[in-house]
Design a protein around this motif. Sequence first.
Motif, PDB file in Angstrom:
ATOM      1  N   ALA A 201       0.824  -1.209   0.000  1.00 32.60           N
ATOM      2  CA  ALA A 201       0.000   0.000   0.000  1.00 32.60           C
ATOM      3  C   ALA A 201       0.856   1.255   0.000  1.00 32.60           C
ATOM      4  N   SER A 202       1.996   1.204   0.658  1.00 33.17           N
ATOM      5  CA  SER A 202       2.865   2.385   0.727  1.00 33.17           C
ATOM      6  C   SER A 202       3.418   2.770  -0.641  1.00 33.17           C
ATOM      7  N   LEU A 203       3.429   1.817  -1.590  1.00 30.70           N
ATOM      8  CA  LEU A 203       3.904   2.111  -2.944  1.00 30.70           C
ATOM      9  C   LEU A 203       2.833   2.777  -3.804  1.00 30.70           C
ATOM     10  N   ASN A 204       1.570   2.638  -3.385  1.00 28.57           N
ATOM     11  CA  ASN A 204       0.434   3.231  -4.105  1.00 28.57           C
ATOM     12  C   ASN A 204       0.410   2.818  -5.582  1.00 28.57           C
ATOM     13  N   ILE A 205       0.519   1.501  -5.809  1.00 26.51           N
ATOM     14  CA  ILE A 205       0.507   0.999  -7.180  1.00 26.51           C
ATOM     15  C   ILE A 205      -0.667   0.049  -7.439  1.00 26.51           C
ATOM     16  N   SER A 206      -1.595  -0.031  -6.480  1.00 24.44           N
ATOM     17  CA  SER A 206      -2.770  -0.887  -6.675  1.00 24.44           C
ATOM     18  C   SER A 206      -3.908  -0.364  -5.809  1.00 24.44           C
ATOM     19  N   ASP A 207      -5.119  -0.813  -6.106  1.00 24.39           N
ATOM     20  CA  ASP A 207      -6.194  -0.622  -5.146  1.00 24.39           C
ATOM     21  C   ASP A 207      -6.371  -1.925  -4.372  1.00 24.39           C
ATOM     22  N   PHE A 208      -7.295  -1.927  -3.410  1.00 21.94           N
ATOM     23  CA  PHE A 208      -7.503  -3.076  -2.533  1.00 21.94           C
ATOM     24  C   PHE A 208      -8.977  -3.431  -2.564  1.00 21.94           C
ATOM     25  N   ARG A 209      -9.287  -4.689  -2.929  1.00 23.11           N
ATOM     26  CA  ARG A 209     -10.665  -5.114  -3.148  1.00 23.11           C
ATOM     27  C   ARG A 209     -11.021  -6.253  -2.193  1.00 23.11           C
ATOM     28  N   LEU A 210     -11.957  -5.989  -1.307  1.00 25.23           N
ATOM     29  CA  LEU A 210     -12.432  -6.996  -0.369  1.00 25.23           C
ATOM     30  C   LEU A 210     -13.451  -7.869  -1.093  1.00 25.23           C
ATOM     31  N   THR A 211     -13.300  -9.171  -1.002  1.00 27.37           N
ATOM     32  CA  THR A 211     -14.254 -10.056  -1.658  1.00 27.37           C
ATOM     33  C   THR A 211     -15.320 -10.506  -0.665  1.00 27.37           C
ATOM     34  N   GLY A 212     -16.412 -11.038  -1.180  1.00 28.93           N
ATOM     35  CA  GLY A 212     -17.468 -11.564  -0.328  1.00 28.93           C
ATOM     36  C   GLY A 212     -17.101 -12.873   0.327  1.00 28.93           C
ATOM     37  N   ASN A 213     -15.917 -13.388   0.025  1.00 27.21           N
ATOM     38  CA  ASN A 213     -15.449 -14.648   0.613  1.00 27.21           C
ATOM     39  C   ASN A 213     -14.290 -14.431   1.572  1.00 27.21           C
ATOM     40  N   GLN A 214     -14.171 -13.194   2.081  1.00 27.03           N
ATOM     41  CA  GLN A 214     -13.166 -12.840   3.088  1.00 27.03           C
ATOM     42  C   GLN A 214     -11.740 -12.803   2.539  1.00 27.03           C
ATOM     43  N   ASN A 215     -11.611 -12.723   1.230  1.00 24.25           N
ATOM     44  CA  ASN A 215     -10.280 -12.664   0.623  1.00 24.25           C
ATOM     45  C   ASN A 215     -10.012 -11.254   0.108  1.00 24.25           C
ATOM     46  N   LEU A 216      -8.862 -11.095  -0.570  1.00 23.99           N
ATOM     47  CA  LEU A 216      -8.440  -9.773  -1.007  1.00 23.99           C
ATOM     48  C   LEU A 216      -7.894  -9.835  -2.424  1.00 23.99           C
ATOM     49  N   ILE A 217      -8.225  -8.833  -3.215  1.00 25.78           N
ATOM     50  CA  ILE A 217      -7.679  -8.685  -4.561  1.00 25.78           C
ATOM     51  C   ILE A 217      -6.927  -7.361  -4.631  1.00 25.78           C
ATOM     52  N   LEU A 218      -5.693  -7.422  -5.060  1.00 21.67           N
ATOM     53  CA  LEU A 218      -4.954  -6.201  -5.378  1.00 21.67           C
ATOM     54  C   LEU A 218      -5.244  -5.888  -6.838  1.00 21.67           C
ATOM     55  N   GLY A 219      -5.798  -4.705  -7.110  1.00 21.37           N
ATOM     56  CA  GLY A 219      -6.322  -4.444  -8.442  1.00 21.37           C
ATOM     57  C   GLY A 219      -5.713  -3.253  -9.154  1.00 21.37           C
ATOM     58  N   LYS A 220      -5.977  -3.217 -10.470  1.00 20.57           N
ATOM     59  CA  LYS A 220      -5.536  -2.131 -11.365  1.00 20.57           C
ATOM     60  C   LYS A 220      -4.019  -1.938 -11.306  1.00 20.57           C
ATOM     61  N   ILE A 221      -3.302  -3.018 -11.492  1.00 23.49           N
ATOM     62  CA  ILE A 221      -1.839  -3.008 -11.404  1.00 23.49           C
ATOM     63  C   ILE A 221      -1.237  -2.987 -12.804  1.00 23.49           C
ATOM     64  N   GLU A 222      -0.320  -2.059 -13.033  1.00 23.10           N
ATOM     65  CA  GLU A 222       0.389  -1.979 -14.311  1.00 23.10           C
ATOM     66  C   GLU A 222       1.391  -3.126 -14.422  1.00 23.10           C
TER      67      GLU A 222
END
Length: 567
Positions: A380-401
Amino acid sequence: MSDNINWAELSEVEKIKSESNYLRGTLEASLADPITGAIALDDRQVSKFHGIYQQFDRDNERERRKTKLEPDYSFLIRVRVPGGVVNAKQWLQIDQISDEYANGTIKLTTKQAFQFHGVLKGDLKPSIQSINKALLDTIAACGDVNRNVMASPHPYASEVFDQVQELAGKVSDHLTPRTPAYYEIWLDQKKVAAGSAGEVEPLYGPVYLPRKFKIGFTTPPFNDTDIFTQDLGFIAIENNGVLEGFNIAVGGGMGTTFGDAETYPRLGNVLGFISVENTVDVAEKVVLLQKELGNRKVRKNARLKYTIDRIGVDAFKELLNEKLGYSLEPERSYALVRNGDKFGWQKAKDGLWYLGLFIEGGRVKDVDQVKIKSALQEIASLNISDFRLTGNQNLILGKIEEENKAKINQILKKHHLLPQAISGIRANSIACVALNTCSLAFAEAERYLPSLIDKIEEGLQEFGLFKDEIVIRMTGCANGCGRPYVAEIAFIGKAPGRYNFYLGGDFKGTRLNNLYRENVDEQEILKDLRPILKDYSENRTKGEEFGDFVIRKQYVAEIVNPKDFKH
C-alpha cells in the motif's frame, strides 16, 4: 409513529428505535460513563446503526465472574465499503487504526466490509473519527437499515465492472440514513433541531426497517456476492460489453434459530429485468415495501424473506410494479459458474493486472514467518494498486500496471506470502468470528476451521481430491453470518465442539444445503465425511461438483421448499 401504538404488541426493539430520537439514544451519556466498560442496554441496539456491537471476551468470562469483575467489555466496529474497493491510502489508514485502537488485526467480512475487534469504549470516538478521515464511515454498517452494498470485485470476464461498482455506490448513498446523529455523536458536529420524520428520515422514518436489509450486485459468470442470499440482488446483464440492466432477485436470507421451524434460510426469487436507469428507484421501492409490510411484532420473522412468503411472490411483484409506476420486464438469460474467488495473477479486459490473495478466515495479521499485514502495508505504501475486499473474506490487489507486478511479487516473497498451492476446499472456505467475542456463538468457527480442514485434507490427498474445489463454511451459531446454508459442506455450531453437519449446496450458490448429521463432534465429522469423499472420487461423473454429487447419490435430499429446511 402514533402515540396510540400498543407497544406491547411490537418487538421491544421497535420502541427503542422510536424513542431513540433518530438514533441518538443516550449514547453520549453511555460513552461518558467512567464506571463501566459497557454502554446502556437500549444503547446497545442504537449503537448497531452506528456500526458498533458491544462484545466481551468469553474466554475469561468465568474467571472474571469469580473475582466479581464485570465482563471484559470491548467493541466491534464495522466499516462500510460499498462494492468492497478502497485505495492504497485508505488501506494504510485502516491498518493504522487496527494497531492504534483495536487488537492489531483487520477482519475482512463476508459483506465486503472491514471489522475492528477489541476496541475499548474510550477509543470508539477517536476510532470513528480516524475512519472518517479515511473518507469511510460506519453508519448503517449494522442495524435495521440497508447495510453495506456488495458488488463483485472480479473484473476478469466483464467490461462493465466499473459501471456496476458505480451503481452499487449510488444505491448505497441513496439508502444511507439521513439522521445527523452519527455526525453529532462521533464527529462533534453541531446538533440540529428536531424535525418531522419526513425531514429527518424521508425514506426510513423514525422506526427505520423491521430488520436488517442486504443488497448485492453480481456480474456473471461470478456469483461471489452470493446474490440469492441477499434481500435484494442485482444480476448484471451484459451484451457485447454493454450493461443493459439487471435481473432482480428478492427474498434471500440465511438466518435461522435452532428449534424454531418458523425460521429458515431462503434463496431469492428472480422477479424480472430492469434497465440501468431504474436501478436506484427499484432499490428504494423494494426497501419501502419491506418497511411497510415487514413483521414488526416477531423480530425473528422480520426479514424480507418472511414478508414475501407471507404475501406470496406474485403479490409482492404486483405491489412493486404498482409502487414503481411501471412493470418489470421478463427475466433475461445469464449463467453463473462459481461463488468462490480466483487466486493468483489475472489479466482483465481493461489490460490491467489483478492479484487474488487467499486470507484464511479473512483475518489480516502477521503470524510467525507469514506476515500478511506487513506485506500489505508495504504494498500500500507504494500506491501501485487498489484493494478489493471479496465476499469470501479474501483480497484482490487491483488495477496493477505490468511493470509493477515484479515489485509486488518481491514484497510477497519477502514476507512468505507468495500465492501457493492450497487445497481446493481451503481456497473455498469461510468462517465467521464466533468465539471468543461473539455473544451469539455456541461454538468455534474462525479459530477452529483451519485445523479441521488440515484433517479433511488428509483424505483429500488420499483420494486424489486435493485440488478439487469444494465450498466449505463454518459458523458458531445458526444466524448465517458466513452464508453457510448455500455451501456444499457446512458446519453450524450447536455447543462447544459440536456442530450440525450440512451437505448439498452447489458450487454456484444457487441451492440450499440440507441437514446430514446433527450435533456431531470432530471425530464424527471426519468419520462421516471420509466415505462420502471416497465415493465422490470414485463415482462422480465428468465435471460433477461435490454438492451435485451428494444430491444425486441421495446423501441428502434437495431442498425445494425452504420451509422444509431442518435445523
